[in-house]
Design a protein around this motif. Structure first.
Motif, PDB file in Angstrom:
ATOM      1  N   MET A 308     -39.207 -50.652  11.201  1.00  0.00           N
ATOM      2  CA  MET A 308     -40.198 -51.660  10.851  1.00  0.00           C
ATOM      3  C   MET A 308     -39.694 -52.551   9.716  1.00  0.00           C
ATOM      4  SD  MET A 308     -42.608 -51.277  12.992  1.00  0.00           S
ATOM      5  CE  MET A 308     -41.422 -50.646  14.199  1.00  0.00           C
ATOM      6  N   LYS A 309     -38.923 -51.960   8.793  1.00  0.00           N
ATOM      7  CA  LYS A 309     -38.333 -52.765   7.724  1.00  0.00           C
ATOM      8  C   LYS A 309     -37.360 -53.787   8.292  1.00  0.00           C
ATOM      9  CE  LYS A 309     -38.551 -49.479   3.849  1.00  0.00           C
ATOM     10  NZ  LYS A 309     -37.750 -48.689   2.882  1.00  0.00           N
ATOM     11  N   ALA A 310     -36.518 -53.333   9.238  1.00  0.00           N
ATOM     12  CA  ALA A 310     -35.556 -54.237   9.865  1.00  0.00           C
ATOM     13  C   ALA A 310     -36.271 -55.326  10.659  1.00  0.00           C
ATOM     14  CB  ALA A 310     -34.616 -53.446  10.769  1.00  0.00           C
ATOM     15  N   LEU A 311     -37.340 -54.947  11.366  1.00  0.00           N
ATOM     16  CA  LEU A 311     -38.106 -55.921  12.143  1.00  0.00           C
ATOM     17  C   LEU A 311     -38.724 -56.976  11.224  1.00  0.00           C
ATOM     18  CD1 LEU A 311     -39.478 -56.918  14.742  1.00  0.00           C
ATOM     19  CD2 LEU A 311     -41.340 -55.299  14.270  1.00  0.00           C
ATOM     20  N   LYS A 312     -39.316 -56.533  10.140  1.00  0.00           N
ATOM     21  CA  LYS A 312     -39.941 -57.471   9.205  1.00  0.00           C
ATOM     22  C   LYS A 312     -38.892 -58.419   8.620  1.00  0.00           C
ATOM     23  CE  LYS A 312     -42.995 -57.669   5.189  1.00  0.00           C
ATOM     24  NZ  LYS A 312     -43.774 -56.875   4.196  1.00  0.00           N
ATOM     25  N   LYS A 313     -37.722 -57.888   8.322  1.00  0.00           N
ATOM     26  CA  LYS A 313     -36.649 -58.704   7.767  1.00  0.00           C
ATOM     27  C   LYS A 313     -36.223 -59.777   8.762  1.00  0.00           C
ATOM     28  CE  LYS A 313     -32.119 -58.316   5.532  1.00  0.00           C
ATOM     29  NZ  LYS A 313     -31.039 -57.365   5.102  1.00  0.00           N
ATOM     30  N   ARG A 314     -36.086 -59.399  10.048  1.00  0.00           N
ATOM     31  CA  ARG A 314     -35.702 -60.359  11.076  1.00  0.00           C
ATOM     32  C   ARG A 314     -36.768 -61.442  11.254  1.00  0.00           C
ATOM     33  NH1 ARG A 314     -34.553 -55.672  14.097  1.00  0.00           N
ATOM     34  NH2 ARG A 314     -36.254 -56.168  15.569  1.00  0.00           N
ATOM     35  N   ILE A 315     -38.020 -61.022  11.236  1.00  0.00           N
ATOM     36  CA  ILE A 315     -39.124 -61.971  11.429  1.00  0.00           C
ATOM     37  C   ILE A 315     -39.181 -62.973  10.280  1.00  0.00           C
ATOM     38  CG2 ILE A 315     -41.642 -62.174  11.477  1.00  0.00           C
ATOM     39  CD1 ILE A 315     -41.690 -59.520  13.004  1.00  0.00           C
ATOM     40  N   LEU A 316     -39.079 -62.470   9.045  1.00  0.00           N
ATOM     41  CA  LEU A 316     -39.132 -63.369   7.892  1.00  0.00           C
ATOM     42  C   LEU A 316     -37.941 -64.324   7.892  1.00  0.00           C
ATOM     43  CD1 LEU A 316     -40.320 -60.930   5.063  1.00  0.00           C
ATOM     44  CD2 LEU A 316     -41.667 -62.563   6.390  1.00  0.00           C
ATOM     45  N   ALA A 317     -36.759 -63.823   8.289  1.00  0.00           N
ATOM     46  CA  ALA A 317     -35.584 -64.689   8.347  1.00  0.00           C
ATOM     47  C   ALA A 317     -35.764 -65.769   9.409  1.00  0.00           C
ATOM     48  CB  ALA A 317     -34.344 -63.845   8.650  1.00  0.00           C
ATOM     49  N   LYS A 318     -36.314 -65.387  10.540  1.00  0.00           N
ATOM     50  CA  LYS A 318     -36.554 -66.340  11.618  1.00  0.00           C
ATOM     51  C   LYS A 318     -37.564 -67.409  11.199  1.00  0.00           C
ATOM     52  CE  LYS A 318     -38.180 -66.605  16.392  1.00  0.00           C
ATOM     53  NZ  LYS A 318     -38.685 -65.845  17.546  1.00  0.00           N
ATOM     54  N   ARG A 319     -38.601 -66.979  10.513  1.00  0.00           N
ATOM     55  CA  ARG A 319     -39.618 -67.941  10.064  1.00  0.00           C
ATOM     56  C   ARG A 319     -39.049 -68.880   9.012  1.00  0.00           C
ATOM     57  NH1 ARG A 319     -44.851 -63.831   9.492  1.00  0.00           N
ATOM     58  NH2 ARG A 319     -45.094 -63.436  11.739  1.00  0.00           N
ATOM     59  N   ALA A 320     -38.216 -68.343   8.133  1.00  0.00           N
ATOM     60  CA  ALA A 320     -37.609 -69.190   7.103  1.00  0.00           C
ATOM     61  C   ALA A 320     -36.685 -70.228   7.738  1.00  0.00           C
ATOM     62  CB  ALA A 320     -36.838 -68.320   6.107  1.00  0.00           C
ATOM     63  N   ALA A 321     -35.911 -69.803   8.736  1.00  0.00           N
ATOM     64  CA  ALA A 321     -35.007 -70.736   9.416  1.00  0.00           C
ATOM     65  C   ALA A 321     -35.789 -71.808  10.165  1.00  0.00           C
ATOM     66  CB  ALA A 321     -34.109 -69.967  10.381  1.00  0.00           C
TER      67      ALA A 321
END
Length: 367
Positions: A308-321
């Motif tokens: 879940m930590k990895a998923l949240k990190k990917r989601i936040l990175a995607k949203r930032a991009a």
């Protein structure tokens, strides 16, 4: 469709909502404050245990003109202990005095006969031994312990261990608040109170499982998508079942409120208070804990999981991009397989509209 039904449908679809998970620290603080107050009341005031637990005598008189307050004063003076007096339907009195043995009971009966001006042979005296009350208390605690164990085992099997822990915390929260309220208001604790406590535990668990079931269904394959974090889906699950929780709680509280405030308060049927107060407080606390404690706690525990930590990190990175490009991350057609079924995160304020995901009209977790 009624206004409430319309709001419920919009909550379910994610068009409006309240950020329960995002404000979980506030709800934790409120619950901790309430729990501390209940514990302080329990330590300072203690519980007013009924005659069934402490032992004593119950005297039932025939019809008399003596008022309840007068009888309480007379019985307290005759016994040396605080007396609880209730008016019966036939005009008689039920006088309850704790910590009275057989010898003292006969003396009190004779004195009450003189003070109330009724024949002694018409006053019925029933003795309750403290050992019997101790057995009742022990069996109640045993039953409560078995119930807790079965709840944890069932939820761990049907859902997962994090949900089992969250449900257990919510149940302990409900019990503590209910018992603390009894200590603060001084209502008598009787076997009826114990029955009420066990009843509200089942209700609290039911309300919690409804949210958990929605959450479990909505998070199937969550790691295969990069749109929504676990906390966001958990928040949607709460909002999707919010109107149902409110409806069931209000419907359950209305008859209990009638028993407590009308039956026990207005009509003076004090014997109803022991069970109705536990039901009223417990039902309200159970509805509160299932929304503000159990599910946010599950989200907290789940977000600690490496996946879940990895998923949240990917989601936040995607949203930032996406934000850097001036685009919306929700419009990416290359997202994972559950992008059309994962519910949208609820808006921070009820009434605020947001763009729902594609397929938002479908049942969560179903294709």
């Amino acid at each position: 469709m009624s206004r409430l039904g319309t709001i419920g449908a919009r909550l379910y679809r994610g068009e409006v909502g309240y950020d329960f998970i995002g404000k979980r620290k506030l709800w934790y603080g409120v619950s901790i404050l309430i729990t501390i107050t209940a514990i302080v009341g329990l330590v300072v005031s203690g519980l007013n245990m009924g005659i069934e637990f402490k032992g004593g005598a119950v005297f039932t008189t025939p019809k008399t003109s003596t008022t309840v307050s007068e009888a309480e004063d007379l019985a307290t003076e005759a016994s040396g202990h605080q007396a609880i007096v209730q008016k019966l339907g036939n005009g008689g009195l039920r006088i309850q005095i704790t910590e009275v043995d057989t010898a003292k009971s006969d003396q009190i009966k004779e004195q009450l006969s003189k003070d109330l001006d009724v024949p002694a042979e018409k006053i019925a005296a029933d003795l309750v031994g403290p050992s019997w009350g101790e057995q009742i208390a022990n069996k109640a605690w045993t039953g409560l312990g078995i119930f807790m164990v079965l709840v944890v085992v069932y939820l761990a099997i049907a859902f997962e261990w994090r949900m089992a822990i969250a449900a257990l915390v919510a149940l302990i929260h409900d019990i503590t608040i209910t018992v603390g309220i009894y200590a603060l208001v001084g209502f008598e604790v009787t076997p009826g109170t114990v029955i009420g406590l066990l009843t509200i535990l089942g209700y609290s668990l039911y309300d919690t499982v409804v949210v958990f079931d929605s959450l479990k269904e909505s998070t199937v394959g969550i790691t295969k998508q990069t749109r929504w974090t676990y906390s966001e889906i958990a928040n949607r699950s709460i909002n999707g079942t919010l109107v149902r929780s409110i409806n069931t709680t209000v419907v359950a509280l209305l008859p209990v409120a009638g028993l407590l405030f009308i039956g026990g308060g207005v009509l003076g049927a004090g014997m109803l208070n022991d069970i109705s107060l536990s039901l009223f407080v417990g039902l309200a606390a159970g509805a509160y804990s299932s929304i503000f404690i159990a599910t946010p706690l599950v989200a907290d525990l789940k977000e600690r999981d490496p996946q879940m930590k990895a998923l949240k990190k990917r989601i936040l990175a995607k949203r930032a991009a996406a934000a850097a490009k001036g685009e919306s991350a929700e419009d990416d057609p290359s997202d994972g397989s559950v992008q059309d079924t994962a519910p949208a995160p609820a808006a921070a304020v009820v009434g605020q509209r947001q763009q729902p995901p594609r397929g938002h009209g479908r049942t969560p977790g179903k294709r």
